[in-house]
Design an enzyme around this catalytic site. Sequence first.
Site, PDB file in Angstrom:
ATOM      1  N   CYS A  26      11.535   3.784  13.607  1.00  9.01           N
ATOM      2  CA  CYS A  26      12.079   5.143  13.689  1.00  9.01           C
ATOM      3  C   CYS A  26      12.830   5.445  12.394  1.00  9.01           C
ATOM      4  O   CYS A  26      13.150   4.567  11.618  1.00  9.01           O
ATOM      5  CB  CYS A  26      13.051   5.239  14.851  1.00  9.01           C
ATOM      6  SG  CYS A  26      12.336   4.842  16.428  1.00  9.01           S
ATOM      7  N   ARG A  57       7.100   5.967   7.357  1.00  7.91           N
ATOM      8  CA  ARG A  57       7.435   4.876   8.280  1.00  7.91           C
ATOM      9  C   ARG A  57       6.600   4.942   9.559  1.00  7.91           C
ATOM     10  O   ARG A  57       6.647   4.035  10.379  1.00  7.91           O
ATOM     11  CB  ARG A  57       8.926   4.929   8.636  1.00  7.91           C
ATOM     12  CG  ARG A  57       9.855   4.750   7.457  1.00  7.91           C
ATOM     13  CD  ARG A  57      11.250   5.285   7.763  1.00  7.91           C
ATOM     14  NE  ARG A  57      11.942   4.511   8.768  1.00  7.91           N
ATOM     15  CZ  ARG A  57      12.733   3.454   8.481  1.00  7.91           C
ATOM     16  NH1 ARG A  57      12.864   3.098   7.223  1.00  7.91           N
ATOM     17  NH2 ARG A  57      13.344   2.791   9.412  1.00  7.91           N
ATOM     18  N   TRP A 115       9.255   6.109  16.362  1.00  8.68           N
ATOM     19  CA  TRP A 115       8.126   5.189  16.479  1.00  8.68           C
ATOM     20  C   TRP A 115       8.355   4.495  17.816  1.00  8.68           C
ATOM     21  O   TRP A 115       9.274   3.688  17.965  1.00  8.68           O
ATOM     22  CB  TRP A 115       8.122   4.182  15.327  1.00  8.68           C
ATOM     23  CG  TRP A 115       7.154   3.060  15.517  1.00  8.68           C
ATOM     24  CD1 TRP A 115       7.404   1.841  16.088  1.00  8.68           C
ATOM     25  CD2 TRP A 115       5.771   3.039  15.156  1.00  8.68           C
ATOM     26  NE1 TRP A 115       6.268   1.072  16.108  1.00  8.68           N
ATOM     27  CE2 TRP A 115       5.254   1.769  15.535  1.00  8.68           C
ATOM     28  CE3 TRP A 115       4.925   3.941  14.551  1.00  8.68           C
ATOM     29  CZ2 TRP A 115       3.919   1.411  15.323  1.00  8.68           C
ATOM     30  CZ3 TRP A 115       3.591   3.576  14.329  1.00  8.68           C
ATOM     31  CH2 TRP A 115       3.115   2.343  14.723  1.00  8.68           C
ATOM     32  N   ASN A 136      17.681   4.057  15.613  1.00  2.00           N
ATOM     33  CA  ASN A 136      16.548   3.244  15.169  1.00  2.00           C
ATOM     34  C   ASN A 136      16.890   1.807  15.499  1.00  2.00           C
ATOM     35  O   ASN A 136      17.915   1.288  15.053  1.00  2.00           O
ATOM     36  CB  ASN A 136      16.302   3.396  13.662  1.00  2.00           C
ATOM     37  CG  ASN A 136      15.241   2.403  13.182  1.00  2.00           C
ATOM     38  OD1 ASN A 136      14.330   2.059  13.934  1.00  2.00           O
ATOM     39  ND2 ASN A 136      15.397   1.904  11.965  1.00  2.00           N
ATOM     40  N   GLY A 137      16.040   1.149  16.282  1.00  2.00           N
ATOM     41  CA  GLY A 137      16.285  -0.254  16.608  1.00  2.00           C
ATOM     42  C   GLY A 137      15.782  -0.570  18.005  1.00  2.00           C
ATOM     43  O   GLY A 137      15.071   0.227  18.621  1.00  2.00           O
ATOM     44  N   GLU A 160      -7.998 -16.489   8.458  1.00  2.03           N
ATOM     45  CA  GLU A 160      -7.138 -15.364   8.048  1.00  2.03           C
ATOM     46  C   GLU A 160      -6.893 -15.409   6.547  1.00  2.03           C
ATOM     47  O   GLU A 160      -6.906 -14.379   5.878  1.00  2.03           O
ATOM     48  CB  GLU A 160      -5.824 -15.403   8.830  1.00  2.03           C
ATOM     49  CG  GLU A 160      -4.842 -14.302   8.471  1.00  2.03           C
ATOM     50  CD  GLU A 160      -5.391 -12.882   8.709  1.00  2.03           C
ATOM     51  OE1 GLU A 160      -6.454 -12.742   9.322  1.00  2.03           O
ATOM     52  OE2 GLU A 160      -4.761 -11.925   8.244  1.00  2.03           O
ATOM     53  N   LYS A 216      -7.876 -12.233   4.047  1.00  2.13           N
ATOM     54  CA  LYS A 216      -6.853 -11.614   3.197  1.00  2.13           C
ATOM     55  C   LYS A 216      -7.320 -11.595   1.747  1.00  2.13           C
ATOM     56  O   LYS A 216      -7.241 -10.594   1.055  1.00  2.13           O
ATOM     57  CB  LYS A 216      -5.522 -12.366   3.318  1.00  2.13           C
ATOM     58  CG  LYS A 216      -4.795 -12.146   4.621  1.00  2.13           C
ATOM     59  CD  LYS A 216      -4.037 -10.839   4.664  1.00  2.13           C
ATOM     60  CE  LYS A 216      -4.495  -9.726   5.537  1.00  2.13           C
ATOM     61  NZ  LYS A 216      -5.270  -9.852   6.688  1.00  2.13           N
ATOM     62  N   GLU A 263     -10.396  -9.155   1.286  1.00 11.24           N
ATOM     63  CA  GLU A 263     -10.241  -7.699   1.482  1.00 11.24           C
ATOM     64  C   GLU A 263      -9.353  -7.049   0.426  1.00 11.24           C
ATOM     65  O   GLU A 263      -9.487  -5.855   0.183  1.00 11.24           O
ATOM     66  CB  GLU A 263      -9.746  -7.367   2.887  1.00 11.24           C
ATOM     67  CG  GLU A 263      -8.373  -7.831   3.263  1.00 11.24           C
ATOM     68  CD  GLU A 263      -8.007  -7.358   4.679  1.00 11.24           C
ATOM     69  OE1 GLU A 263      -8.416  -6.269   5.106  1.00 11.24           O
ATOM     70  OE2 GLU A 263      -7.293  -8.116   5.355  1.00 11.24           O
ATOM     71  N   HIS A 310     -22.549 -29.857   6.004  1.00 11.00           N
ATOM     72  CA  HIS A 310     -23.817 -29.440   6.643  1.00 11.00           C
ATOM     73  C   HIS A 310     -24.443 -28.274   5.901  1.00 11.00           C
ATOM     74  O   HIS A 310     -25.056 -27.399   6.510  1.00 11.00           O
ATOM     75  CB  HIS A 310     -23.547 -29.087   8.113  1.00 11.00           C
ATOM     76  CG  HIS A 310     -23.084 -30.255   8.905  1.00 11.00           C
ATOM     77  ND1 HIS A 310     -23.940 -31.234   9.377  1.00 11.00           N
ATOM     78  CD2 HIS A 310     -21.834 -30.647   9.251  1.00 11.00           C
ATOM     79  CE1 HIS A 310     -23.237 -32.163  10.001  1.00 11.00           C
ATOM     80  NE2 HIS A 310     -21.957 -31.840   9.944  1.00 11.00           N
ATOM     81  N   LYS A 327      -7.509   1.427   7.739  1.00  7.02           N
ATOM     82  CA  LYS A 327      -6.489   0.681   8.478  1.00  7.02           C
ATOM     83  C   LYS A 327      -6.932   0.447   9.921  1.00  7.02           C
ATOM     84  O   LYS A 327      -6.700  -0.597  10.485  1.00  7.02           O
ATOM     85  CB  LYS A 327      -5.162   1.449   8.480  1.00  7.02           C
ATOM     86  CG  LYS A 327      -4.019   0.729   9.194  1.00  7.02           C
ATOM     87  CD  LYS A 327      -3.715  -0.614   8.577  1.00  7.02           C
ATOM     88  CE  LYS A 327      -2.657  -1.377   9.347  1.00  7.02           C
ATOM     89  NZ  LYS A 327      -2.554  -2.780   8.888  1.00  7.02           N
TER      90      LYS A 327
HETATM   91  C1  AGP Z   1      -7.053  -7.086   8.624  1.00 10.21           C
HETATM   92  O1  AGP Z   1      -6.270  -7.236   7.439  1.00 10.21           O
HETATM   93  C2  AGP Z   1      -7.992  -5.911   8.514  1.00 10.21           C
HETATM   94  N1  AGP Z   1      -7.261  -4.729   8.180  1.00 10.21           N
HETATM   95  C3  AGP Z   1      -8.910  -5.763   9.719  1.00 10.21           C
HETATM   96  O2  AGP Z   1      -9.645  -6.945   9.840  1.00 10.21           O
HETATM   97  C4  AGP Z   1      -8.187  -5.543  11.081  1.00 10.21           C
HETATM   98  O3  AGP Z   1      -7.527  -6.722  11.473  1.00 10.21           O
HETATM   99  C5  AGP Z   1      -9.268  -5.194  12.126  1.00 10.21           C
HETATM  100  O4  AGP Z   1      -9.902  -3.995  11.736  1.00 10.21           O
HETATM  101  C6  AGP Z   1      -8.703  -5.024  13.547  1.00 10.21           C
HETATM  102  O5  AGP Z   1      -7.822  -3.923  13.594  1.00 10.21           O
HETATM  103  P1  AGP Z   1      -6.905  -3.744  14.891  1.00 10.21           P
HETATM  104  O6  AGP Z   1      -5.999  -4.947  14.965  1.00 10.21           O
HETATM  105  O7  AGP Z   1      -6.147  -2.469  14.644  1.00 10.21           O
HETATM  106  O8  AGP Z   1      -7.805  -3.653  16.083  1.00 10.21           O
END
Ligand code: AGP
Length: 622
Positions: free
Chosen positions: A2, A27, A76, A112-113, A495, A499, A502, A518, A617
């Site tokens: 928030c 935010r 938020w 906010n909190g 992961e 990272k 991407e 393999h 996103k």
């Molecule tokens: C992760 O860094 C990516 N932005 C992407 O893999 C993301 O995790 C995936 O699209 C899932 O999104 P969500 O958690 O909003 O469902």
Amino acid sequence: MCGIVGYTGKQEAAPIILDSLSKLEYRGYDSAGLAVRNGTELAEVVKATGKLRNLAEKTDNGRSVPGDCGIGHTRWATHGEPNQTNAHPHVSGNAKGSASGPVESDVVGVHNGIIENYEELKQKLVNHGYEFYSGTDTEVVIKLVDYYYKKYKIGPVDAVNRMMVRVRGSYALALMFKDYPGEIYAARKDSPMIIGVSDGESFLASDAPAILKYTRTVYYIGNMECARIIPGEVTFYDLNGDEISLETTQITWDAEAAEKGGFEHFMIKEIHEQPKAVRDTLASLIGEGGIDLGSAGLTADFLDSLSSIQIVACGSAWHVGMEAQYVIEDLAQVPVRVELASEFRYRKLLLTKDTLVIVISQSGETADSLAALRIAKELGIPTLAVVNVVGSTIAREADHVLYTLAGPEIAVATTKAYSAQLAAMFCFAVQLAQVKGKISREEGQAMARELLQLPDKMERTLEDKGRIQWFAAKYANARDMFFIGRGVDYAVSLEGSLKMKEISYIHSEAYAAGELKHGTISLVEDKTLVIGLLTQTQLMEKTISNMTECRARGAYLCGITSYGNYSVEDAADFTIYVPKTDSHFVGSLAVIPLQLLAYYTSVARGLDVDKPRNLAKSVTVE
Ligand code: AGP
């Protein structure tokens, strides 16, 4: 998170409040509101869901709410759906809090909190005759201030101090009292707040961007301190009600840098917000008596009725599921299947009614994950959503919801939401194991205590960023990278590889270390970077031998392990250590160097870290 703002001075407050709130839109929020007071007249509250422009339209850009003192808020949602009733400001009176209009109440405020013990406090206030119109923790804390204000009749500072002693959680609060026109009272613990002053005017905000246009002279109010804010002057008080003096600071940042809290990118800011995101998420799931998933309706009887778990997600959320699979099966001995949502939705599903389908999603809007959820519901299978966005589609349609409290995540590459999801899944695993009788109550409580230490250990892990930045610069032009591990380390490798891909656009692969020989090891050649995750004591020696096979083919080796495993340095060219913790939870620490490595590599390559090419996103289409 928030955003809160406040103004008292010689100008009309509403336009300044709206402008300040617009500087906090980054935010993330789902509703907004303000309360403005004209001299000794009652304050006027106006709220609007959706975008800030809706509030601006409702107030004719502030012209319909005259007055020289006011507070404002962008919400938020953490407690209570995103709607007008739950939008701030909230009031100490009854019923009218849901609507706009004059405030009869003695206290009106914005927050906010997260108030962790708001339910207990709410019951106390109900016992004293208070009624509640919203589902928010904020309404509780404002009514608590009102309770002390009326009970002791000493004044706002006393009432605020008594609230601070009683409340557990985090808050940045801005309050107006009917008996104190032209004044704003502020209180802070853990949530950010600054207070600015200029000639005959005072400003309050969650973050610098909101007030930089008006003043660069600010106070950083400390934890458990409160302030009386009048035009051009601020008085600070400690918990005893004694005046304390604070120095002003001149802010030198520009507005854009200030949105990122002085960090260069949202991603690095969010990497550093991970300890707080995990701390807040754990605080919502671990109480005095240990882990409690009751808020999601996951009762002991329900958990005990489960014979298997099906986790469905995409991207990093799927990696959380892969890690949770190892932890749940090891602790609770309940079979777990993890499936990419885009595969799950098209395969022949052999699910039984005593399966729990867990959909993990930061946005709560990912198309494949939502489709998977709907298929599970059509089959009559119980569903749990682990989601960061309150009121998102997946959250609303699942039978049960565990919210992560990471706050809005701006960078496309997830970090703090991923870590908060992991924390939530660890709590689920421990609670399931305890209900199934696979671990004792004492063991469960010991694990809960270990989980609560993770945020501090994450802070310590972040301190190593300088070495990682140096290492990233060495490999910014690598052609190939391999992330390998076994068990939980393999899930973390997934992961780390994503990272890197991407945001640096370097090809990388995550591999179960034992699988390299393999076929894929044929790709390893001179200068290939191989990053071995070595946190699982029982498995690390085998992974080290896989790494050594790669070195024999010219690879450069980086090892990530826990302090104490110093033999890794005999094998790896570069070693990164993370603090020791339970082997089930160490992934929360080991992932941080990988996030930093990807971030600094992307920066070294001059790329758009927060908005990488081709990515969104939230993938709300198939
Ligand atoms: C992760 O860094 C990516 N932005 C992407 O893999 C993301 O995790 C995936 O699209 C899932 O999104 P969500 O958690 O909003 O469902």
